[in-house]
Every structure is written in structure tokens, then in C-alpha cells.
Motif scaffolding. Structure first.
Motif, PDB file in Angstrom:
ATOM      1  N   ILE A   1      43.047  40.288  40.065  1.00  0.00           N
ATOM      2  CA  ILE A   1      43.452  39.092  40.804  1.00  0.00           C
ATOM      3  C   ILE A   1      44.977  38.959  40.837  1.00  0.00           C
TER       4      ILE A   1
ATOM      5  N   ILE B   1      44.991  33.686  47.147  1.00  0.00           N
ATOM      6  CA  ILE B   1      44.366  34.419  46.038  1.00  0.00           C
ATOM      7  C   ILE B   1      43.894  35.779  46.561  1.00  0.00           C
TER       8      ILE B   1
ATOM      9  N   LEU C   1      41.858  39.147  45.758  1.00  0.00           N
ATOM     10  CA  LEU C   1      40.902  39.827  44.867  1.00  0.00           C
ATOM     11  C   LEU C   1      40.831  41.286  45.296  1.00  0.00           C
TER      12      LEU C   1
ATOM     13  N   VAL D   1      34.550  31.522  42.684  1.00  0.00           N
ATOM     14  CA  VAL D   1      35.972  31.324  42.441  1.00  0.00           C
ATOM     15  C   VAL D   1      36.151  29.876  42.001  1.00  0.00           C
ATOM     16  N   GLU D   2      36.525  29.666  40.746  1.00  0.00           N
ATOM     17  CA  GLU D   2      36.678  28.291  40.263  1.00  0.00           C
ATOM     18  C   GLU D   2      38.142  27.975  40.015  1.00  0.00           C
TER      19      GLU D   2
ATOM     20  N   SER E   1      35.245  24.686  43.520  1.00  0.00           N
ATOM     21  CA  SER E   1      34.496  25.935  43.363  1.00  0.00           C
ATOM     22  C   SER E   1      34.185  26.534  44.732  1.00  0.00           C
TER      23      SER E   1
ATOM     24  N   ILE F   1      42.765  29.854  37.786  1.00  0.00           N
ATOM     25  CA  ILE F   1      41.788  30.430  38.719  1.00  0.00           C
ATOM     26  C   ILE F   1      40.882  31.380  37.937  1.00  0.00           C
TER      27      ILE F   1
ATOM     28  N   ILE G   1      37.397  33.837  38.054  1.00  0.00           N
ATOM     29  CA  ILE G   1      36.437  34.517  38.931  1.00  0.00           C
ATOM     30  C   ILE G   1      35.214  34.912  38.101  1.00  0.00           C
TER      31      ILE G   1
ATOM     32  N   SER H   1      40.647  36.182  35.276  1.00  0.00           N
ATOM     33  CA  SER H   1      41.211  34.850  35.537  1.00  0.00           C
ATOM     34  C   SER H   1      42.733  34.915  35.551  1.00  0.00           C
TER      35      SER H   1
END
Ligand code: HEC
Ligand code: HEC
Ligand code: HEC
Ligand code: HEC
Ligand code: HEC
Length: 396
Positions: free
Chosen positions: A263, A274, A276, A295-296, A310, A360, A362, A390
Motif C-alpha cells: 500500500i 490509496i 494497492l 479498505v477501512e 469502510s 488505512i 486492508i 496497513s
């Protein structure tokens, strides 16, 4: 002319899945324990060994659901799914006549009933599934998979990676799909999984086409020096061999999930970008439809959390009446949200006002909320969030 064509057609269907009895001496992994105990134990931990109606809640409830919604008999659906999940089954298809009997409850004690109750198939994808494959018909249509894509060896003949092995218990034969071409073996089932309406919801082979790495490098580990058999065949000792493990660890194991994506994140005016990245040669998630990446975001002001958010990256499926359904009954599907093989996905999120930083995280989930509630899955493993990676960044 027509008659010849018809005969040829029927013949080719019959020929596509010839049943060969594995034989009582070989049918179950217990038969292999005395000489291959470490391998048997590794495989037992894998989900290949749980691929049976009795051992995987998600699989069981999916079968029940397909049967209920498609009005096909429960046994009829079980036989269909056995193509890849229980390939040593003695019956490979059911016909209309059977369906009528099943509806009227006249199928008790039938060939189909007996084939499904056979204890030998309760081990799912066991030793004599992979090691009794004689030929893989790679030229078959893409939709022909599992049991219909292969031919079995005679009972007691094991195909394996070595060309010089000898065993007092069984015959051996070398095959390239057990050594340098083993992806062919995996693609027998890990490709072209499709719904009754021909929506393909899993296709690791297609995602994978351009990579040289073998699946076994990661899912059976690197080759190491050990023994293939504990039997003392080499001057009173077990023979040293280069072997892999039989763990087939995948998405059901936290240690495989951890680090599967990387990330990076940055703020750009009032948004957070973001990224990924996926270094694997297949998508994340690959495999079964309805898997999910979560994804939080936790926004902080100083040390206090001021908001949570979320985002779910998953695929949703709809039936012919446009209602939410499971992959196997799908007529249509939403966009594939997985992170492409050796690729990346960039998410753009509106920043929360007043936040000074954001965490963040994941996660990976085996099944999204929608399908979990349709199937009423109970076991904790279906709700569990496995951490992937994260990151915390400061905000302006
Ligand atoms: C999903 C397919 C699959 C299943 C199930 C499976 N194997 Fe294998 N096995 C393989 C492949 C592929 C290799 C070759 C790996 C390589 O060397 O690249 C292998 C290798 C072996 C070898 C050679 C030594 C080694 O470990 O590399 C033995 C012996 C063996 N398997 C026995 C078993 C037994 C016993 C079982 C059941 C408990 C089993 N296998 C289940 C695919 C499978
Ligand atoms: C009595 C002992 C014994 C039993 C029981 C036994 N094997 Fe083996 N097996 C061996 C020996 C010995 C080898 C050769 C090992 C070597 O050359 O390193 C072998 C080799 C293999 C290989 C590799 C073949 C190759 O050419 O690469 C496979 C696959 C295999 N066995 C599968 C099985 C399976 C599946 C079972 C259970 C159904 C089983 N074996 C039961 C002794 C046994
Ligand atoms: C006969 C069909 C078949 C073959 C051949 C096969 N698989 Fe599988 N595989 C399955 C099925 C079905 C499942 C799902 C089982 C379940 O979850 O109940 C599975 C699951 C898996 C998983 C997921 C495990 C997890 O923990 O999430 C991995 C990884 C995997 N297989 C790797 C391989 C590799 C590598 C090969 C080739 C060496 C291979 N498989 C060959 C049918 C097959
Ligand atoms: C470079 C290592 C690597 C290689 C090569 C690789 N995988 Fe994976 N695979 C992983 C990791 C890590 C995971 C766990 C993350 C995930 O689920 O996406 C995984 C997950 C899986 C899963 C479970 C996925 C899910 O979400 O249900 C299956 C099935 C699978 N792999 C099959 C294969 C097959 C088939 C091949 C070869 C065509 C292969 N893999 C090649 C590393 C690898
Ligand atoms: C083309 C081969 C094939 C057929 C046919 C097939 N499956 Fe699968 N199935 C797989 C493979 C390969 C996996 C493993 C993929 C992964 O781990 O993501 C799997 C995984 C699953 C899973 C996820 C299990 C878990 O533990 O997470 C469910 C549920 C499932 N299948 C249901 C079914 C049902 C129901 C049918 C019949 C209607 C069926 N499958 C027919 C190949 C097949």
C-alpha cells in the motif's frame, strides 16, 4: 449421415468422463500413511482435503441453495459440483429420468445415491485425484473442466515427478504435469468456473497466462532436500529426494494473506489517493467469486478517532430476476473489483474535514456480507477479517 453424427456425439460425451475405480488399496489417504506420513499430514491441513459436502460449510450451503433455487435435486447438484470438488465419484452426471425419481423420493439406494454416500469421496481432492491422472486433455473446450478434462490411470498406478522411482506398493510413472509443467494440473480445476447461465466467476488460468512461475512454487513451497517416502529403499535408509510440501495454503490461511498487497497513500487537495499493488502473478482475490477486499479508514484528530469508513472491493451477482444471488446462479455480475495480477488499483477517497491523520487498513474476507447472509453461513471463519497491510498518513 445424421445417425453417424449422433452416435459420434453421444460417444464423445460418454468418453469425456470414464470412471475408473481407484481400488480399495489406494482410494483413501490412510492407504499411503505407512510410507508417506508427512505428506498425508500436510495435505490433511489443506482445503483440498475439505472439499466435500460434509467438511466445508460454504460449499455445503451453496449446494443446498443451488438445489433450492434451480429446482434441481440435491443429489443432482452434488454430482455436478463433484466434477471438480469430488472427482473420484462413480457417477459423473444425472439425467432427466433421475431427476423425476428424485422428486418422487424414489432414488434411495440408486446408483447416484450410493456414489455420493461412498466414504472414499469424503476426502475431496485427495492423493488419487492428482496422482492417478494419466492424461490432461488441454485441447478440450475451456468450459470442460475437472473430471471431464482428464483420463485416469489404471488402479494402483501413481503419476509423479520422478522418472526413476520404484515402489513395492504401487506402480509409478513420470508425467510432466507433475514436474516442470505442473500448472497444467492446477488448471484442470482452477479455471473457467461458471454459473448455470455461463457467467465465468473464477479463472486463475486466464489471469495467469503471462507468468512463468509455477503455482506450486508458492502453494507447495520451494523444493527442499528430504524424502518422498519413508520406506527404507536406499541401502537400509529412506532415499533422499528434492520435494515440496503438500500444504496448498491459500486464502484460508492468515500467513498467506499477510503481505499479499502493498500500500501507498498520499493526500491530494481534499482527497486521499490509496494505491494497492499486487506483485502476485494472479489477481487478489483470485479464485472463488464473492471473495472480498476491505479498505477501512479511521480518521483521527490528534489521538481521537472522529470517523470510520469502510470500502468493499468485491463482485456482486444477480439472477435472471435481477435479485442478489450467489455466483453459481448468476445471470449477470458487477465489475470485477480484484487487484489485477502484477498490477494495481488506485482508490480516491474524500478526506474527512478536521482530521489530522488517517489509519488505512486492508483486510481480506472469504465471503462478502451479501452472500454470507443469503447462505446464512455460521462459522466464524466467514466473518473474520484477515489483515493484509496497513498504513498511517498525516493529513493537512
Ligand atoms: C492437488 C494435487 C495433489 C494432491 C491432492 C496430492 N499431490 Fe502429491 N504431488 C502433487 C504435485 C504437483 C507434485 C510434484 C511437485 C513438484 O515436485 O513440483 C506432487 C509430489 C508428490 C510426491 C513426490 C515427493 C514430493 O512431495 O514432491 C509424493 C510421494 C506425493 N506427491 C504423494 C502424495 C500423497 C500421498 C498425497 C495424498 C495425501 C498427495 N500426494 C496429494 C500434487 C498433488
Ligand atoms: C509400502 C510403502 C508405500 C505405500 C503404502 C505407498 N507408497 Fe508411494 N511410494 C513408495 C516408494 C518407496 C516410492 C518411491 C520413493 C522414491 O523413489 O524416492 C513411492 C513413490 C510415490 C510417488 C512418486 C512417484 C514418482 O514417480 O514420482 C507417488 C506420487 C506416490 N508414491 C503416491 C502414493 C499414494 C497416493 C499412496 C497411497 C494410495 C502410496 N504412494 C502408498 C512407497 C509406498
Ligand atoms: C480436481 C480439481 C483440482 C485440482 C487438480 C487442483 N485444485 Fe486446488 N482446489 C480445488 C477446489 C475444489 C478447491 C476448494 C476446496 C474448498 O475450499 O472446499 C481448491 C482450493 C485450492 C486453494 C485454496 C486453498 C485455501 O486455503 O484457500 C489453493 C491455493 C489451491 N487449490 C491450489 C492448487 C494448486 C497449486 C494446484 C495444482 C498443483 C491445484 N490446486 C489443483 C480443486 C482443484
Ligand atoms: C508468487 C506466489 C504465488 C504463485 C506463483 C501463485 N499463487 Fe496463488 N496465492 C498466493 C498468495 C500469497 C495467495 C493469498 C492471497 C490471495 O488470496 O489472493 C494466493 C491465493 C490463491 C488462491 C485462493 C484465492 C482466493 O482468494 O480464494 C488460489 C485458489 C490460488 N492462489 C491458486 C493459484 C494457482 C492455481 C496458481 C498457478 C496458476 C497460483 N495460485 C500461483 C501466491 C501465489
Ligand atoms: C470448474 C471446477 C469447479 C466446479 C465445477 C465447481 N467448483 Fe467450486 N471451486 C473450484 C475451485 C478451483 C475452488 C477454489 C477457489 C478458491 O479457493 O478461491 C472452488 C471453491 C468453491 C467454494 C469456496 C469454498 C471455500 O471454502 O471458501 C464454494 C462455496 C464452491 N466452490 C461451491 C461450488 C458449488 C456449489 C459447485 C456446483 C454448483 C461448484 N463449486 C462447482 C472449482 C469448481
Amino acid at each position: 449421415m445424421k445417425l453417424i453424427a449422433l452416435i459420434a456425439f453421444t460417444f464423445s460425451i460418454l468418453q469425456s468422463a470414464t470412471v475408473v475405480d481407484a481400488g480399495d488399496m489406494f482410494a483413501k489417504s490412510t492407504n499411503c500413511k505407512s510410507c508417506h506420513l508427512p505428506i498425508v499430514n500436510e495435505w490433511k491441513e489443506s482445503w483440498h482435503s475439505k472439499s466435500h459436502y460434509k467438511h466445508d460449510e460454504y460449499f455445503k450451503k451453496s449446494i443446498d441453495y443451488v438445489s433450492k433455487k434451480s429446482r434441481k435435486s440435491l443429489n443432482g447438484v452434488k454430482v455436478e459440483c463433484a466434477t471438480c470438488h469430488n472427482p473420484r465419484i462413480a457417477v459423473t452426471s444425472t439425467d432427466e429420468e433421475y431427476e423425476i425419481d428424485a422428486v418422487m423420493g424414489l432414488d434411495k439406494g440408486s446408483k447416484v445415491d450410493k456414489a455420493l454416500a461412498d466414504d472414499a469421496i469424503s476426502e475431496g481432492i485427495n492423493c488419487v485425484v492428482c496422482h492417478n491422472i494419466d492424461k490432461i486433455n488441454c485441447k478440450e473446450k475451456d468450459s470442460i473442466r475437472g473430471i471431464n478434462r482428464i483420463e485416469w490411470t489404471k488402479s494402483g498406478v501413481m503419476s509423479g515427478p520422478y522418472s526413476d522411482a520404484k515402489s513395492p506398493y504401487h506402480k509409478v510413472q513420470h508425467r510432466d504435469f507433475m514436474s516442470n509443467k505442473s500448472n497444467k494440473l492446477c488448471y484442470v480445476c482452477h479455471a473457467n468456473d461458471r454459473s448455470i447461465k455461463n457467467v465465468v466467476f473464477a479463472n486463475t488460468q486466464e489471469e495467469y497466462a503471462y507468468s512463468q512461475t509455477l503455482c506450486v512454487e508458492c502453494h507447495m513451497g520451494k523444493k527442499r532436500l528430504s524424502v518422498a517416502s519413508t520406506l527404507k529403499i536406499d541401502h537400509g535408509k529412506a532415499k533422499k529426494r528434492k520435494i515440496r510440501t503438500h500444504g496448498f495454503r491459500g486464502a484460508h490461511f492468515d500467513d498467506m494473506i499477510k503481505g499479499a498487497l502493498t500500500i501507498s497513500a498520499k493526500q491530494k487537495s481534499s482527497f486521499i489517493l490509496i494505491t494497492l499493488k499486487n506483485k502476485l502473478p494472479h489477481n487478489v482475490p483470485t479464485g472463488f467469486g464473492s471473495r472480498e477486499i476491505l479498505v477501512e479508514l479511521s480518521y483521527l484528530k490528534g489521538k481521537k478517532e472522529i470517523k470510520k469508513e469502510s470500502i468493499s472491493l468485491t463482485t456482486h451477482y444477480k439472477d435472471r430476476r435481477k435479485r442478489a444471488t450467489i455466483p453459481h446462479l448468476a445471470k449477470t455480475s458487477s465489475k470485477n473489483m480484484s487487484i489485477p495480477a502484477k498490477g494495481q488499483k488506485i482508490l480516491k477517497v474524500k478526506k474527512v474535514k478536521g482530521a489530522t491523520s488517517v489509519n488505512i487498513s486492508i483486510y481480506y474476507r472469504l465471503v462478502n456480507d451479501e452472500v454470507r447472509s443469503l447462505l446464512k453461513l455460521k462459522d466464524d471463519i466467514w466473518v473474520k477479517k484477515s489483515p493484509i497491510v496497513s498504513k498511517k498518513i498525516k493529513l493537512k
